[in-house]
Enzyme design. Sequence first.
Site, mmCIF file in Angstrom:
data_model
loop_
_atom_site.group_PDB
_atom_site.id
_atom_site.type_symbol
_atom_site.label_atom_id
_atom_site.label_comp_id
_atom_site.label_asym_id
_atom_site.label_seq_id
_atom_site.Cartn_x
_atom_site.Cartn_y
_atom_site.Cartn_z
ATOM 1 C CG HIS B 273 70.669 37.730 18.262
ATOM 2 N ND1 HIS B 273 70.147 38.542 19.235
ATOM 3 C CD2 HIS B 273 69.955 36.595 18.299
ATOM 4 C CE1 HIS B 273 69.143 37.929 19.832
ATOM 5 N NE2 HIS B 273 69.000 36.744 19.285
ATOM 6 N N GLY B 297 68.727 61.237 26.511
ATOM 7 C CA GLY B 297 67.633 61.375 27.475
ATOM 8 C C GLY B 297 66.895 60.087 27.790
ATOM 9 C CB ALA B 298 67.055 56.686 26.487
ATOM 10 C CB VAL B 300 70.515 53.376 29.437
ATOM 11 C CG1 VAL B 300 71.214 52.115 28.935
ATOM 12 C CG2 VAL B 300 69.970 54.190 28.265
#
Lengths: 398, 610
Positions: B273, B297-298, B300
Amino acid sequence: MAKILEGPAMKLFNKWGIPVPNYVVIMDPNRLEQLGEANKWLRESKLVVKAHEAIGGRFKLGLVKLGLNLQEAVAASREMIGREIGTAVIRQVIVAEMLDHDEEYYLCINGNRDGAEVLLSNRGGVDIEENWGTVRRLFIPIDESPSIERLTEFASEAGFSGEIAERVGKIVSRLVLCFDNEDAQSIEINPLVIRKSDMRFAALDAVMNVDYDARFRHADWDFKPVSEIGRPFTEAEQQIMEIDGRIKGSVKFVEVPGGEIALLTAGGGASVFYSDAVVARGGTIANYAEYSGDPPDWAVEALTETICSLPNIKHIIVGGAIANFTDVKATFNGIINGFRESKSKGYLENVKIWVRRGGPNENQGLAAIRKLHDEGFDIHVYDRSMPMTDIVDLALNS
Amino acid sequence: MSILANRDTRVVIIGGVAGLNAARRMAQFDFLVNRPLTVQAFVYPPEEGQQKEIYRGGELKNVPVYSSLEEALAENPGINTALIYIGASRAYAAAKEALEASNIKLVSMITEGVPEKDAKRLRKLANANGKLFNGPSSIGIMSAGECRLGVIGGEFKNLKLCNLYRSGSFGVITKSGGLSNEAMWLCAQNGNGITTAVAIGGDAYPGTDFVTYLEMFENDPETKAVVIVGEVGGTLEEEAAEWLAAEKRRIKLIAAIGGTCQEVLPQGMKFGHAGAKEGKKGLGSARSKMNSLREAGALVPDTFGGLSNCIKQIYEELLADGSIKPEPEIDEALLPELPPKVQEIMKQGEVIVEPLIRTTISDDRGEEPRYVGYAASQLCEKGYGIEDVICLLWNKKLPSREESEIIKRIIMISADHGPAVSGAFGAIIGACAGIDLPQAVSAGMTMIGPRFGGAVTNAGKYFKYGVKEFPNDIPGFLAWMKQNVGPVPGIGHRVKSLKNPDKRVKYLVDYVKNHTSLHTPCLDYALDVEKITTSKKDNLILNVDGTMGCILVDLEFPEQSLNGFFVLARTIGMIGHWIDQTSQSSKLIRLYDYLINYAVKEEREVPEKK
């Protein structure tokens, strides 16, 4: 992002009052001799000759020659014009005045989400990286232009003083005007030089990027953006670009020499994830490709044939997310025809094909491509229930 | 529940055909979730005053097109959302006007290739007015069970597969449009589906960012977790990580980031993109984004394919801690199905439709036209000619080589007869009056009738009648004709006679009788008739119409087709005359007074009107 060559950049600088050295862009060395008769500066100044093409590392390739007189400049241009570098041919050179100067400064403007940021240092030149600590920054919100007083103050903060601070402030204000009015994305002038004897400034070297999407409102943009992939385009890339330019939707193709996994992927987002998956699993990509926006089947067919002819590939990943409006049946029809055509030309020998796709008419599209198996293709077809990039894992583990 | 779009959302679409297409997709969703039509109006000046036909299920709705947004909003006060489907050079002005309209709270733009500066300005304007500008390059926004903005979600079948008829527990925010659809599918496949999915667009400076929507999702109790799909370039993903780490958040975050491949690509090579154009290492790189999101804390995954397991894991955690209860699966059969098109149900044999017309000669439903079953290209390949195609389409059979040669010669010989005859003269007058080819040729064509060229059919018909009813009785036939029809069609000529015979007739008769093996009862009969009529009057010869008619009857062409040969042949000539006249730039024709006998009353006074 569209980088433009020095010639057009200088023209835009001139238009907005940013001082530039005298320069000419020529295609014919004889023309330079004639120009020499007409222009005193060409006869009396030290000159620099540079190939005016999108070629990286010009210095190392001998495509920049410094400190020449007119005769030497003519000889240098004669030598450069017509030279072939990879697939690119040098057609133009830019000949500019090498201004004797006392100091070198650094001036840059970069667009950001809320406007732009100006960077300024009085320690410019080749050592700017080492002197990065001297760079001062000024944020300029979109549609606002700081006063000359504010910019002069900014110049003072960056270590300039007296008349030079005022003049630098003025040049910054013109840079902001140029940036704003020319839909620029970034302009980096390094060095901005000064000859103190006559207080003459000049942007000796500059890199400018403009927003090529805005060309509809710039009648005087007579340039094309230069290659965005760090090298000239190959013939195959140019062919696909040419198709891309005349269809609804788009097809894109970039070669990555030496890779074993060819990508025939759909969508600007998904195709990057496919490349990532190949790399993450220790594979090497042979290309980047993308078709999107429901392109016509013949365009996808051309892209397919281009990809099949990549040397030494072991796998082709026909990947894609679940399309919103790209018709899977129609685009797969192009892919199927491309595969057949390529096979009849002797390609796809020992190449495994891995397919995963969803979207409008997915059942018909997948059923059609699955039938290639009966024609002797080594093809593995999966529908939406297969996680998108997991066909890359399957390919690399096979 | 949902964010951004819900059952109260009412939309104006600014743009032309792409906007109409989106409105039709949106109406399919309206039908699926049983809500009123979302799109209330179009703004598109070139089509002002039109009504656009949109099916909501089986119901046909008409949506008006206005020339200005102001007018559209005045007549449709419920509108609170604008979708921009207009070209890049006009998108800014359209979105600006929408953001300045008091009723409109959300503007979403699908337009691609919008200049960055325009997008930045729109974002600033939206922020200043307390509104949202989503996009550019956004495929749209989907709130499951409530509202669809744009074509996001794809075809109708996919809406069901992705459980979009009812709300789930996952929010989705992506840059890519294609991946928004993929992410919705993953949430349905591995969890209980989405609340809302937003595509923010892949441009360098989108009008909104991940944090804008994370905040909204955090405040939407139905949303328990959010999936974001980001990519290299910019700092929106890093900002999302910062947001997540800043304080304890109710929602869980899952993130897939694209662009790690750039680490190993040759220097300077970038793709994807528009926004994915910067950052190789350090801030803005895919790796930096993944790391900061993980640290915050995600969840992934290292590839996009790993997203499935992440969603499944979070879903199971949410089930386990009781935040969500498993929803009973909805039987797909209970969901509404788009009314099929007539063709589809006919194919399945569930409905009978009486055809309006019937054809027995031609079919172009395949890859190429077939004439009475024969593919046109194969006829060409095998050396057939136009005369064979005429036989196929007019008489439904392939002629023998000899027969087709006769047909060819008939057409060649009657293709033109000079400029003076009614047909050619009519076409010439038309050409001279400056009218176009089809009209001028039609003008000549209208001349064809009983006195000019139109006798072929009747000649063939009556000579055939004679052969059948009065064999060996020419006087009986002539008497019957006199009593019932009048002069014999095909007999008689204005200028030609026994002494001055029509060469075309002589040639045709000689060719057919002496150089072919065609059995010619009708032609023979007509020649016998001619012997008797010319004995009465010199010019009562068998004329070219009569000759053609008889030969064609002998070739077994249907009676009513016979005039067609004259019409077809003479069309060639008339087109020639039109081309001839126009290429000479002939002037308008006006009859000279001396060519007219003015047999009118003397000049006189008009009486008073009574």
